[in-house]
Design an enzyme around this catalytic site. Structure first.
Site, PDB file in Angstrom:
ATOM      1  N   SER A  18      20.467  10.671  27.730  1.00 56.58           N
ATOM      2  CA  SER A  18      20.973   9.419  27.144  1.00 56.58           C
ATOM      3  C   SER A  18      20.280   9.099  25.818  1.00 56.58           C
ATOM      4  O   SER A  18      20.900   8.510  24.923  1.00 56.58           O
ATOM      5  CB  SER A  18      20.834   8.260  28.134  1.00 56.58           C
ATOM      6  N   ASN A  19      19.016   9.479  25.672  1.00 57.06           N
ATOM      7  CA  ASN A  19      18.354   9.264  24.373  1.00 57.06           C
ATOM      8  C   ASN A  19      18.966  10.153  23.301  1.00 57.06           C
ATOM      9  O   ASN A  19      19.156   9.726  22.168  1.00 57.06           O
ATOM     10  CB  ASN A  19      16.848   9.515  24.477  1.00 57.06           C
ATOM     11  N   ASN A 114       7.953  12.157  20.423  1.00 51.23           N
ATOM     12  CA  ASN A 114       8.358  11.980  21.823  1.00 51.23           C
ATOM     13  C   ASN A 114       8.649  10.506  22.077  1.00 51.23           C
ATOM     14  O   ASN A 114       8.104   9.633  21.414  1.00 51.23           O
ATOM     15  CB  ASN A 114       7.204  12.425  22.732  1.00 51.23           C
ATOM     16  N   HIS A 116       8.368   7.782  25.245  1.00 47.23           N
ATOM     17  CA  HIS A 116       7.748   7.652  26.569  1.00 47.23           C
ATOM     18  C   HIS A 116       8.067   6.264  27.130  1.00 47.23           C
ATOM     19  O   HIS A 116       7.955   5.263  26.411  1.00 47.23           O
ATOM     20  CB  HIS A 116       6.237   7.857  26.453  1.00 47.23           C
TER      21      HIS A 116
END
Ligand code: GAR
Length: 196
Positions: A18-19, A114, A116
């Site tokens: 989804s990201n 990244n 998180h």
């Protein structure tokens, strides 16, 4: 003023993607000056690969080898080669669930980011939304950071707060964190793309 060339991205993910979808949409809508050169996954049937293929993007499974938390050295060398062949300038971890090791860090110094699902340095590691809930946090969120050799330890680029609400379950909290992720990650990438 001359327009900058799109930033060439290599996406790594292990999950539903989804990201990645939020990033791809930001590119399509002109909010992010970037181009997805390749999408790679250590999980053969990961949704992120289906999603990339459906968009006509190059997407490949990378057999991880015998370890669970990192790639086997040969696989990591292949990962570096694939990203370099694709002329990737920035490696974007989007739900990639393995540690990044020296060959990648040396090939892409300060060129790996990244997302998180917590306000780092709080709750590094797995299922951070569960850690937040079980730890009694009233606020959690998400963090975009550069990747270094540690677990979720690299320099922080941006964070977004998400309240923990009474009655939240692990699922409802993670879903709300993901809404924040989908806004934050494309915005940070757009900033990096503009700051070259
Ligand atoms: C995201 O919530 C991301 O923050 C998390 O995995 C999810 C992937 O979702 N990443 C980590 O926990 C990395 N340590 P997605 O596949 O739908 O983007």
């Amino acid at each position: 003023m001359q327009k900058l060339a799109p930033l060439k991205l290599g996406i790594l993910g292990s999950g539903k993607g989804s990201n990645f979808k939020a990033i791809a949409e930001a590119i399509e809508e002109g909010r992010l000056n970037a181009e997805v050169r390749i999408v790679l996954s250590d999980v053969e049937d990961a949704g992120i690969l289906d999603y990339a293929r459906a968009r006509g993007l190059r997407a490949e499974f990378l057999a991880p080898g015998r370890f669970r938390t990192k790639l086997e050295p040969e696989a990591e060398a292949r990962l570096v080669a694939l990203l370099q062949e694709a002329q990737v300038e920035l490696v974007v971890l989007a739900g990639y669930m393995r540690m990044i090791k020296a060959p990648m860090l040396e090939a892409f110094p300060r060129r790996i980011v990244n997302i998180h699902p917590s306000l780092l340095p709080k709750f590094p590691g797995l299922a951070s939304w569960k850690q937040a809930l079980e730890g009694g946090a009233t606020v959690t969120g998400c963090t975009v950071h550069y990747v270094d050799g540690g677990m979720d330890t690299g320099p922080i680029l941006a964070q977004s707060e998400v309240p923990v609400l009474p009655g939240d379950t692990a699922e409802s909290l993670h879903a709300r964190i993901q809404v924040a992720e989908h806004a934050l990650y494309p915005a940070v990438l757009a900033r990096l793309a503009a700051a070259r």
